[in-house]
Write a protein that holds these residues in place. Structure first.
Motif, mmCIF file in Angstrom:
data_model
loop_
_atom_site.group_PDB
_atom_site.id
_atom_site.type_symbol
_atom_site.label_atom_id
_atom_site.label_comp_id
_atom_site.label_asym_id
_atom_site.label_seq_id
_atom_site.Cartn_x
_atom_site.Cartn_y
_atom_site.Cartn_z
ATOM 1 N N THR A 1 0.810 -1.227 0.000
ATOM 2 C CA THR A 1 0.000 0.000 0.000
ATOM 3 C C THR A 1 0.838 1.269 0.000
ATOM 4 O O THR A 1 0.285 2.379 -0.079
ATOM 5 N N ALA A 2 2.155 1.160 0.123
ATOM 6 C CA ALA A 2 3.008 2.352 0.171
ATOM 7 C C ALA A 2 2.885 3.144 -1.127
ATOM 8 O O ALA A 2 2.759 2.571 -2.218
ATOM 9 N N ASN A 3 2.947 4.461 -1.008
ATOM 10 C CA ASN A 3 2.748 5.295 -2.195
ATOM 11 C C ASN A 3 3.935 5.259 -3.160
ATOM 12 O O ASN A 3 3.873 5.862 -4.231
ATOM 13 N N TYR A 4 5.006 4.571 -2.804
ATOM 14 C CA TYR A 4 6.142 4.414 -3.706
ATOM 15 C C TYR A 4 6.385 2.945 -4.043
ATOM 16 O O TYR A 4 7.403 2.596 -4.653
ATOM 17 N N ALA A 5 5.464 2.059 -3.663
ATOM 18 C CA ALA A 5 5.671 0.616 -3.781
ATOM 19 C C ALA A 5 5.972 0.166 -5.202
ATOM 20 O O ALA A 5 6.713 -0.802 -5.423
ATOM 21 N N ASP A 6 5.410 0.847 -6.200
ATOM 22 C CA ASP A 6 5.595 0.436 -7.591
ATOM 23 C C ASP A 6 6.813 1.070 -8.252
ATOM 24 O O ASP A 6 7.056 0.854 -9.442
ATOM 25 N N THR A 7 7.590 1.849 -7.488
ATOM 26 C CA THR A 7 8.807 2.451 -8.026
ATOM 27 C C THR A 7 9.868 1.380 -8.229
ATOM 28 O O THR A 7 10.031 0.478 -7.402
ATOM 29 N N LYS A 8 10.625 1.481 -9.317
ATOM 30 C CA LYS A 8 11.649 0.477 -9.599
ATOM 31 C C LYS A 8 12.813 0.593 -8.611
ATOM 32 O O LYS A 8 13.228 1.682 -8.237
ATOM 33 N N LEU A 9 13.329 -0.543 -8.219
ATOM 34 C CA LEU A 9 14.438 -0.584 -7.264
ATOM 35 C C LEU A 9 15.748 -0.105 -7.899
ATOM 36 O O LEU A 9 16.044 -0.452 -9.047
ATOM 37 N N PRO A 10 16.534 0.670 -7.167
ATOM 38 C CA PRO A 10 17.878 1.033 -7.630
ATOM 39 C C PRO A 10 18.877 -0.066 -7.261
ATOM 40 O O PRO A 10 18.554 -1.009 -6.523
ATOM 41 N N GLY A 11 20.091 0.071 -7.750
ATOM 42 C CA GLY A 11 21.145 -0.864 -7.350
ATOM 43 C C GLY A 11 21.666 -0.557 -5.965
ATOM 44 O O GLY A 11 22.003 -1.446 -5.188
ATOM 45 N N SER A 12 21.728 0.730 -5.643
ATOM 46 C CA SER A 12 22.109 1.177 -4.300
ATOM 47 C C SER A 12 21.442 2.512 -4.041
ATOM 48 O O SER A 12 21.021 3.201 -4.974
ATOM 49 N N ALA A 13 21.348 2.871 -2.770
ATOM 50 C CA ALA A 13 20.664 4.119 -2.417
ATOM 51 C C ALA A 13 20.967 4.485 -0.981
ATOM 52 O O ALA A 13 21.399 3.646 -0.178
ATOM 53 N N THR A 14 20.751 5.756 -0.664
ATOM 54 C CA THR A 14 20.687 6.202 0.727
ATOM 55 C C THR A 14 19.226 6.129 1.135
ATOM 56 O O THR A 14 18.361 6.680 0.457
ATOM 57 N N VAL A 15 18.960 5.410 2.235
ATOM 58 C CA VAL A 15 17.578 5.104 2.621
ATOM 59 C C VAL A 15 17.305 5.621 4.029
ATOM 60 O O VAL A 15 18.051 5.328 4.968
ATOM 61 N N ALA A 16 16.240 6.410 4.159
ATOM 62 C CA ALA A 16 15.765 6.860 5.463
ATOM 63 C C ALA A 16 14.457 6.148 5.771
ATOM 64 O O ALA A 16 13.734 5.712 4.876
ATOM 65 N N GLY A 17 14.154 6.026 7.056
ATOM 66 C CA GLY A 17 12.905 5.390 7.449
ATOM 67 C C GLY A 17 12.870 5.124 8.932
ATOM 68 O O GLY A 17 13.813 5.431 9.668
ATOM 69 N N ILE A 18 11.757 4.555 9.374
ATOM 70 C CA ILE A 18 11.586 4.231 10.788
ATOM 71 C C ILE A 18 12.141 2.840 11.040
ATOM 72 O O ILE A 18 11.801 1.885 10.329
ATOM 73 N N LEU A 19 13.009 2.723 12.046
ATOM 74 C CA LEU A 19 13.579 1.419 12.380
ATOM 75 C C LEU A 19 12.594 0.661 13.261
ATOM 76 O O LEU A 19 12.306 1.069 14.382
ATOM 77 N N ILE A 20 12.088 -0.435 12.737
ATOM 78 C CA ILE A 20 11.074 -1.241 13.418
ATOM 79 C C ILE A 20 11.654 -2.599 13.782
ATOM 80 O O ILE A 20 12.345 -3.229 12.968
ATOM 81 N N VAL A 21 11.382 -3.045 14.989
ATOM 82 C CA VAL A 21 11.731 -4.401 15.401
ATOM 83 C C VAL A 21 10.495 -5.262 15.215
ATOM 84 O O VAL A 21 9.412 -4.942 15.721
ATOM 85 N N GLY A 22 10.626 -6.328 14.473
ATOM 86 C CA GLY A 22 9.486 -7.208 14.237
ATOM 87 C C GLY A 22 9.935 -8.612 13.926
ATOM 88 O O GLY A 22 11.079 -8.992 14.195
#
Length: 517
Positions: A203-224
């Motif tokens: 359901t993410a609004n970027y889910a259909d974006t093509k994956l890069p080979g590498s990237a700088t990624v920000a986000g919430i660190l979740i333990v699951g």
């Protein structure tokens, strides 16, 4: 006289009473707010009912919401609250059911937690038993603090990053994505010797974006949970949390091959301070556009106390990260055949503080490594290369995806000859080497010797002396461009620089590397 003694006695009593009142006042009133870091410390392995007694008189927490339900990539029915207090950032989950959708990134909240339960669910710390009546929204659109961290730092101290907003620099996407694969699902962000799961809901609004080979990624660190086991994962909030992307490597594209770039010198001990002044000199043997053909430079240091894998060979070779290896990504700029170019510290001086500025030379990548982690792995450091003791090394790789199995295009080692922290024959761990003028991954009988200090791979350029003299180590030899091999192997020349030395002194002369057509 009797009246005088009565007066003195009354004054004494008054002074004593006043002193007592001052003491009570100095003790102060206990704060109604407990820092999230202190709240997290209350959990000792079993559920905790939060009371004013165990919260030292407090009944509330405050913080900024970092989750955003509108993005479609957030744990269901959860508010993720982050608190910055006493120079420490910590976070916690607040399960609130459908009402969690009413709170957005940047909302400032006061939350009554007295009577709620501090517990772990699937490995994640949360405060359960809250209702919307326990929450007061103070304001909206507040700035959100982001922590920059390597996967090594996160794995070493997960509690410092759990339920906070983090950014991982220059991570490689693994498995390597195919051209049409998208973010939806889970991938690994490989960052040095460690990796973190990148989780994207469908359901993410970027889910259909093509994956890069590498990237700088920000986000919430979740333990699951991942495959039935507790695991750390980073949940990007928006497409804009994915930056500094590089295209996936085209598996059908031509490789540069060994010798496309050769290492021709370095300075590991500048005059005065070394921090942000060390640099490494390379020569291109063909024209390279780094935007189209990215590369990476990795340095290593191997003191017995250097971690991870202190006292042992690096667990992930050149990709170990932490205090062992440090990476520079070369992703822009063009060099022509025969060009010298430079990678290293941000100060761009020829010989430490107050020396000649060489910033107008061809610099492809510079990092203020004293205060910044490497591109993808490597911890900030006062110095990347050793000045004494066990050997250090410099390697250059095709692509920016450096993992344990990666073999450099060229490599040099210098310093001491101690093997313990460089190669472990029992675990077969160490620094992989290419075929060049001093190393060969196959011995004379055809047997594999893939690592430095394995088999005949023992060549070391010695440490320069004396210390702090500002010596540039020229690695002069003759390289056959057509056949991609060394005609004359590199030898070292210690060239002592002054504060006024010019760039020609390290690029020209009989002791500099030359190309043969």
């Amino acid at each position: 006289m009797k009246k005088i003694w009565i007066y003195i006695t009354l004054c004494s009593i008054t002074l004593l009473w006043t002193a007592c009142k001052k003491h009570d006042f100095a003790a102060g009133t206990l704060s109604p707010i407990i820092a999230v870091s202190d709240l997290r410390d209350l959990y000792k392995g079993s559920d905790v009912t939060l009371t004013k007694d165990n919260m030292v008189g407090a009944s509330q927490i405050v913080g900024i919401v970092i989750s955003n339900p509108d993005s479609g990539n957030v744990p269901k029915n959860m508010i993720v609250l982050q608190n910055f207090r006493r120079s420490v950032t910590r976070g916690v989950l607040l399960p609130l059911g459908d009402a969690a959708a009413n709170y957005h990134s940047g909302d400032s909240l006061v939350v009554k937690v007295e009577g709620a339960m501090l517990k772990k669910v699937d490995g994640a710390l949360q405060i359960s038993g809250l209702t919307e009546s326990d929450i007061q929204k103070v304001s909206s659109d507040n700035p959100v603090k982001m922590q920059q961290a390597s996967s090594y730092a996160i794995k070493t101290n997960p509690g410092a990053y759990e339920s906070t907003l983090v950014q991982i620099k220059s991570a490689t996407i693994s498995p390597a994505p195919k051209p049409d694969e998208t973010f939806a699902g889970e991938r690994y962000l490989v960052n040095g010797a460690d990796s973190i799961i990148m989780h994207t809901e469908a359901t993410a609004n970027y889910a259909d974006t093509k994956l890069p080979g590498s990237a700088t990624v920000a986000g919430i660190l979740i333990v699951g949970q991942h495959d039935g086991q507790p695991a750390l994962s980073i949940w990007p909030r928006y497409g804009s949390d994915i930056s500094e992307t590089t295209k996936p490597v085209d598996p059908t594209g031509p490789g540069l091959g060994n010798g496309a770039v050769i290492i021709t010198g370095y300075i590991n001990d500048t005059k005065g301070a070394d921090g942000n002044y060390e640099y490494f000199q390379f020569m291109a043997t063909q024209t390279i556009d780094f935007e189209k053909t990215p590369m990476a430079v990795v340095t290593c240091t191997n003191a017995g106390t250097a971690a991870p894998n202190a006292g042992d060979a690096p667990g992930a070779g050149w990709a170990t990260g932490g205090g062992r290896t440090y990476k520079f990504n070369l992703t822009s700029g063009v060099v022509n055949k025969g060009d010298f170019f430079y990678v290293g510290g941000s100060n761009k001086k020829i010989n430490g503080p107050n020396s000649t500025d060489i910033s107008t030379s061809k610099w492809i990548r510079a990092i203020a490594y004293v205060t910044n982690d490497g591109d993808g792995f490597g911890s900030m450091s006062a110095g990347l290369l050793p000045n004494s003791g066990n050997a250090g090394g410099i390697a250059i790789f095709e692509g920016t995806d450096v993992v344990e199995t990666s073999v450099p295009l060229d490599v040099v080692f210098f310093g001491g000859t101690g093997k313990t922290t460089i190669y472990n024959a029992t675990t077969n761990k160490g620094y992989r080497i290419p075929e060049n003028d001093h190393y060969n991954p196959v011995d004379s009988t055809g047997a594999a010797q893939s690592f430095m200090f394995q088999g005949s791979n023992n060549y070391i350029f010695p440490h320069s002396t004396p210390a702090d003299a500002g010596i540039f180590i020229k690695l002069g030899g003759s390289f056959d461009v057509a056949n991609k091999k060394w005609i004359t192997p590199r030898a070292h020349v210690y060239y002592t620089l002054s504060a006024s030395s010019l760039i020609d002194e390290i690029e020209k002369g009989a002791d500099a590397t030359t190309l043969s057509n």
